[in-house]
Design a protein around this motif. Structure first.
Motif, PDB file in Angstrom:
ATOM      1  N   TYR A 172       0.819  -1.216   0.000  1.00 39.44           N
ATOM      2  CA  TYR A 172       0.000   0.000   0.000  1.00 39.44           C
ATOM      3  C   TYR A 172       0.851   1.264   0.000  1.00 39.44           C
ATOM      4  O   TYR A 172       0.335   2.364  -0.084  1.00 39.44           O
ATOM      5  N   GLN A 173       2.164   1.103   0.076  1.00 42.70           N
ATOM      6  CA  GLN A 173       3.103   2.169  -0.233  1.00 42.70           C
ATOM      7  C   GLN A 173       4.426   1.511  -0.601  1.00 42.70           C
ATOM      8  O   GLN A 173       4.826   0.524   0.030  1.00 42.70           O
ATOM      9  N   LEU A 174       5.095   2.054  -1.614  1.00 36.56           N
ATOM     10  CA  LEU A 174       6.350   1.465  -2.065  1.00 36.56           C
ATOM     11  C   LEU A 174       7.288   2.564  -2.520  1.00 36.56           C
ATOM     12  O   LEU A 174       6.875   3.508  -3.199  1.00 36.56           O
ATOM     13  N   ASN A 175       8.565   2.453  -2.122  1.00 38.17           N
ATOM     14  CA  ASN A 175       9.567   3.421  -2.535  1.00 38.17           C
ATOM     15  C   ASN A 175      10.288   2.892  -3.765  1.00 38.17           C
ATOM     16  O   ASN A 175      10.973   1.877  -3.701  1.00 38.17           O
ATOM     17  N   LEU A 176      10.138   3.581  -4.891  1.00 42.23           N
ATOM     18  CA  LEU A 176      10.758   3.178  -6.151  1.00 42.23           C
ATOM     19  C   LEU A 176      11.883   4.148  -6.476  1.00 42.23           C
ATOM     20  O   LEU A 176      11.701   5.365  -6.421  1.00 42.23           O
ATOM     21  N   SER A 177      13.052   3.604  -6.849  1.00 40.19           N
ATOM     22  CA  SER A 177      14.211   4.469  -7.092  1.00 40.19           C
ATOM     23  C   SER A 177      14.778   4.234  -8.486  1.00 40.19           C
ATOM     24  O   SER A 177      14.481   3.240  -9.159  1.00 40.19           O
ATOM     25  N   THR A 178      15.625   5.163  -8.899  1.00 37.52           N
ATOM     26  CA  THR A 178      16.408   5.022 -10.113  1.00 37.52           C
ATOM     27  C   THR A 178      17.846   5.405  -9.808  1.00 37.52           C
ATOM     28  O   THR A 178      18.129   6.021  -8.765  1.00 37.52           O
ATOM     29  N   ARG A 179      18.751   5.016 -10.710  1.00 30.35           N
ATOM     30  CA  ARG A 179      20.173   5.300 -10.525  1.00 30.35           C
ATOM     31  C   ARG A 179      20.687   6.122 -11.710  1.00 30.35           C
ATOM     32  O   ARG A 179      20.429   5.786 -12.858  1.00 30.35           O
ATOM     33  N   LEU A 234      17.607  -3.587  18.127  1.00 29.93           N
ATOM     34  CA  LEU A 234      16.641  -2.621  17.604  1.00 29.93           C
ATOM     35  C   LEU A 234      16.910  -2.335  16.132  1.00 29.93           C
ATOM     36  O   LEU A 234      15.995  -2.358  15.293  1.00 29.93           O
ATOM     37  N   LEU A 235      18.182  -2.064  15.798  1.00 29.02           N
ATOM     38  CA  LEU A 235      18.532  -1.702  14.429  1.00 29.02           C
ATOM     39  C   LEU A 235      18.177  -2.817  13.457  1.00 29.02           C
ATOM     40  O   LEU A 235      17.509  -2.586  12.430  1.00 29.02           O
ATOM     41  N   PHE A 236      18.600  -4.039  13.741  1.00 29.57           N
ATOM     42  CA  PHE A 236      18.406  -5.115  12.781  1.00 29.57           C
ATOM     43  C   PHE A 236      16.945  -5.550  12.679  1.00 29.57           C
ATOM     44  O   PHE A 236      16.503  -5.989  11.614  1.00 29.57           O
ATOM     45  N   ASP A 237      16.181  -5.436  13.755  1.00 28.01           N
ATOM     46  CA  ASP A 237      14.761  -5.774  13.671  1.00 28.01           C
ATOM     47  C   ASP A 237      13.985  -4.755  12.843  1.00 28.01           C
ATOM     48  O   ASP A 237      12.923  -5.075  12.303  1.00 28.01           O
ATOM     49  N   ALA A 238      14.500  -3.526  12.740  1.00 30.28           N
ATOM     50  CA  ALA A 238      13.802  -2.466  11.996  1.00 30.28           C
ATOM     51  C   ALA A 238      14.411  -2.196  10.621  1.00 30.28           C
ATOM     52  O   ALA A 238      13.891  -1.374   9.874  1.00 30.28           O
ATOM     53  N   PHE A 239      15.487  -2.881  10.275  1.00 24.87           N
ATOM     54  CA  PHE A 239      16.281  -2.548   9.095  1.00 24.87           C
ATOM     55  C   PHE A 239      15.812  -3.333   7.875  1.00 24.87           C
ATOM     56  O   PHE A 239      15.482  -4.505   8.003  1.00 24.87           O
ATOM     57  N   PRO A 240      15.793  -2.713   6.672  1.00 24.37           N
ATOM     58  CA  PRO A 240      16.059  -1.305   6.359  1.00 24.37           C
ATOM     59  C   PRO A 240      14.896  -0.420   6.818  1.00 24.37           C
ATOM     60  O   PRO A 240      13.797  -0.900   7.086  1.00 24.37           O
ATOM     61  N   GLY A 241      15.143   0.879   6.855  1.00 28.58           N
ATOM     62  CA  GLY A 241      14.114   1.808   7.306  1.00 28.58           C
ATOM     63  C   GLY A 241      12.867   1.760   6.436  1.00 28.58           C
ATOM     64  O   GLY A 241      12.940   1.668   5.209  1.00 28.58           O
ATOM     65  N   GLY A 242      11.711   1.855   7.077  1.00 29.13           N
ATOM     66  CA  GLY A 242      10.451   1.748   6.357  1.00 29.13           C
ATOM     67  C   GLY A 242      10.221   2.837   5.330  1.00 29.13           C
ATOM     68  O   GLY A 242       9.507   2.631   4.334  1.00 29.13           O
ATOM     69  N   SER A 243      10.834   4.015   5.519  1.00 31.03           N
ATOM     70  CA  SER A 243      10.597   5.112   4.581  1.00 31.03           C
ATOM     71  C   SER A 243      11.190   4.835   3.212  1.00 31.03           C
ATOM     72  O   SER A 243      10.816   5.491   2.230  1.00 31.03           O
ATOM     73  N   VAL A 244      12.115   3.854   3.114  1.00 31.04           N
ATOM     74  CA  VAL A 244      12.726   3.549   1.824  1.00 31.04           C
ATOM     75  C   VAL A 244      12.369   2.150   1.327  1.00 31.04           C
ATOM     76  O   VAL A 244      12.945   1.663   0.355  1.00 31.04           O
ATOM     77  N   THR A 245      11.422   1.513   2.003  1.00 29.56           N
ATOM     78  CA  THR A 245      10.913   0.223   1.527  1.00 29.56           C
ATOM     79  C   THR A 245       9.447   0.396   1.131  1.00 29.56           C
ATOM     80  O   THR A 245       9.115   0.409  -0.039  1.00 29.56           O
ATOM     81  N   GLY A 246       8.612   0.583   2.117  1.00 27.96           N
ATOM     82  CA  GLY A 246       7.183   0.674   1.907  1.00 27.96           C
ATOM     83  C   GLY A 246       6.479  -0.224   2.886  1.00 27.96           C
ATOM     84  O   GLY A 246       7.094  -0.775   3.807  1.00 27.96           O
ATOM     85  N   CYS A 247       5.191  -0.398   2.708  1.00 26.10           N
ATOM     86  CA  CYS A 247       4.372  -1.171   3.629  1.00 26.10           C
ATOM     87  C   CYS A 247       3.480  -2.134   2.830  1.00 26.10           C
ATOM     88  O   CYS A 247       2.871  -1.710   1.851  1.00 26.10           O
ATOM     89  N   PRO A 248       3.364  -3.387   3.289  1.00 26.22           N
ATOM     90  CA  PRO A 248       4.188  -4.060   4.289  1.00 26.22           C
ATOM     91  C   PRO A 248       5.631  -4.173   3.800  1.00 26.22           C
ATOM     92  O   PRO A 248       5.877  -4.217   2.593  1.00 26.22           O
ATOM     93  N   LYS A 249       6.557  -4.280   4.732  1.00 23.32           N
ATOM     94  CA  LYS A 249       7.962  -4.141   4.368  1.00 23.32           C
ATOM     95  C   LYS A 249       8.449  -5.264   3.468  1.00 23.32           C
ATOM     96  O   LYS A 249       9.018  -5.013   2.392  1.00 23.32           O
ATOM     97  N   GLN A 250       8.255  -6.513   3.874  1.00 23.21           N
ATOM     98  CA  GLN A 250       8.847  -7.607   3.109  1.00 23.21           C
ATOM     99  C   GLN A 250       8.263  -7.695   1.706  1.00 23.21           C
ATOM    100  O   GLN A 250       9.014  -7.819   0.717  1.00 23.21           O
ATOM    101  N   SER A 251       6.951  -7.635   1.569  1.00 26.90           N
ATOM    102  CA  SER A 251       6.364  -7.744   0.235  1.00 26.90           C
ATOM    103  C   SER A 251       6.738  -6.548  -0.629  1.00 26.90           C
ATOM    104  O   SER A 251       6.974  -6.686  -1.842  1.00 26.90           O
ATOM    105  N   SER A 252       6.843  -5.367  -0.024  1.00 31.91           N
ATOM    106  CA  SER A 252       7.266  -4.189  -0.786  1.00 31.91           C
ATOM    107  C   SER A 252       8.698  -4.359  -1.271  1.00 31.91           C
ATOM    108  O   SER A 252       9.033  -4.000  -2.410  1.00 31.91           O
ATOM    109  N   MET A 253       9.572  -4.919  -0.427  1.00 31.43           N
ATOM    110  CA  MET A 253      10.954  -5.129  -0.838  1.00 31.43           C
ATOM    111  C   MET A 253      11.049  -6.147  -1.975  1.00 31.43           C
ATOM    112  O   MET A 253      11.896  -6.017  -2.871  1.00 31.43           O
ATOM    113  N   ARG A 254      10.204  -7.135  -1.974  1.00 29.57           N
ATOM    114  CA  ARG A 254      10.198  -8.109  -3.079  1.00 29.57           C
ATOM    115  C   ARG A 254       9.792  -7.431  -4.383  1.00 29.57           C
ATOM    116  O   ARG A 254      10.370  -7.703  -5.447  1.00 29.57           O
TER     117      ARG A 254
END
Length: 424
Positions: A181-188, A326-346
């Protein structure tokens, strides 16, 4: 590390920045430089002469990273890549990467700046004396100068305008299908810059475009030039603070009315609220019951020609947890993945043709089990001193009412200070 000697002096931040530039140029120092006037102001820190290093690979465990960071009382400085976060989240990738998955160092000497005070701490008296002489000597010659070897051709894009807008449209389909329901898309953006002085570029950007998490790091032949405005996680004597940024408004001429325009935008507000909820959830497992709270929601600050919306998410670290839990349970930051985190990262892995590497990972300073600070490595470039490739990354958050053309323009606005390099 054994006995350390210390020197302290009161001075202006600009003088410390010039001192840091000399340490990078003459002693190969790694830099984290903050700036006044931002909600995520942090301590500036320079590390000189590494005495211990941990290069993170696919087989490196969080326990091994903990052992490196906590086995001596000296601060560790470095980066943890987005790609390592993919491993933590179980997201597979077959993309080639030039970077280690992380690189942390401890140093023979550390120079820090906070609250108008510079402090040098070193295990070697000769090194302390040399750094002290640089700090107290003339520094006018250390001011940022001309940048040589800047690109004079347009960049190559991993996702050009057509490709990026197609990616936004596909993301919207995935949102409508319920996969995100939110996804961060990038380019290089990539240039071949055989004569570039990357440190001069970093120092010029720092002078002209300040932000609170500027980082210059060396990792073999690779250089990290991070100009991030965003804090990921700070832990200060167990108090946790995250300051996610979501909601962006680019402008040519600022006026106060623009703040209201940003905060009243349903799209930008939804972006921030979704990520704040994700961050609250991400830190809750390692914080004491009922300590997680949100303050200053939809606050605004300005960086470059952008207005950015953010919130403060607080918590109290549990006594049986440390800052790296704390860091590893929250990593990477949600603002650069999206929600839900794992499916957005896929989905990100599927839609982006490039490996993110350090981009969207974190620059970290880890002091002990209950004290650290970390950025989200956005507005970040890398330079390969062997291939002479300069890579710059930028992205935007996609939600259900995003417009493909507008999202592409947002990526250009975020990369603007790099995209104008060849015009200087």
């Amino acid at each position: 590390m054994n006995t350390r000697s210390t020197f302290s002096a009161s001075l202006e931040r600009d003088r410390f920045d010039r001192f840091a530039a000399l340490l990078a140029r003459q002693l190969d120092g790694d830099l984290l430089l903050s700036a006044e006037g931002y909600p995520s102001l942090t301590e500036s820190l320079v590390g000189v002469h590494p005495i211990a290093e941990l290069i993170i690979s696919a087989t490196t465990t969080p326990a091994q990273i903990k052992d490196f960071c906590f086995n001596t009382p000296d601060p560790a400085l470095g980066y943890i890549s987005y790609t390592y976060g993919m491993l933590l989240r179980g997201v597979a990738s077959d993309k080639a990467t030039d970077f280690p998955l992380g690189h942390l160092k401890k140093y023979a000497a550390i120079a820090e700046y906070a609250d108008g005070q510079a402090t040098i701490t070193a295990s070697d008296t000769d090194l302390l004396n040399r750094m002290t002489a640089l700090l107290t000597g003339p520094l006018d010659h250390a001011a940022p100068g001309p940048v040589t070897g800047l690109p004079d051709t347009p960049p190559r894009l991993s996702l050009d305008q057509a490709g990026y807008e197609a990616g936004v449209r596909e993301t919207l389909e995935r949102i409508l299908s319920g996969h995100t329901y939110q996804l961060n898309l990038s380019t290089r953006f990539s240039w071949h810059c055989p004569d570039l002085d990357p440190l001069a570029l970093f120092l010029a950007l720092r002078h002209d475009h300040p932000a609170p998490f500027y980082a210059w790091l060396t990792s073999g032949p690779l250089r990290v030039l991070s100009t991030s405005p965003e804090r990921f996680l700070r832990v200060e004597d167990g108090h946790v603070l995250s300051q996610p940024i979501k909601g962006t408004l680019a402008f040519a001429d600022y006026s106060p009315e623009l703040n209201a325009h940003l905060t009243k935008s349903h799209k930008e507000s939804a972006e921030l609220s979704m990520i704040v909820d994700l961050i609250r959830n991400d830190i809750s497992a390692n914080c004491t019951y009922d300590s997680v709270r949100v303050e200053h929601h939809k606050s605004i600050f300005q960086v470059d020609n952008l207005l950015q919306m953010y919130a403060d998410v607080h918590g109290e670290l549990r006594e049986d947890r440390d800052c790296l839990d704390l860091l590893f349970d929250a990593f990477p930051g949600g603002s650069v993945t999206g929600c839900p985190k794992q499916s957005s990262m896929r989905i990100i892995e599927e839609l982006e043709p490039h490996d993110r590497g350090v981009y969207c990972g974190s620059i970290v300073v880890i002091r002990d089990t209950r004290n650290m600070d970390s950025s989200i490595a956005i507005r970040t470039a890398t330079h390969d001193t062997e291939t002479h490739t300069l890579n710059v990354y930028a992205g935007s958050g996609i939600v259900v009412d995003s417009k493909p053309a507008s999202e592409y323009q947002e990526t250009l606005a975020k990369a603007d200070k790099f995209l104008g390099l060849g015009e200087q």
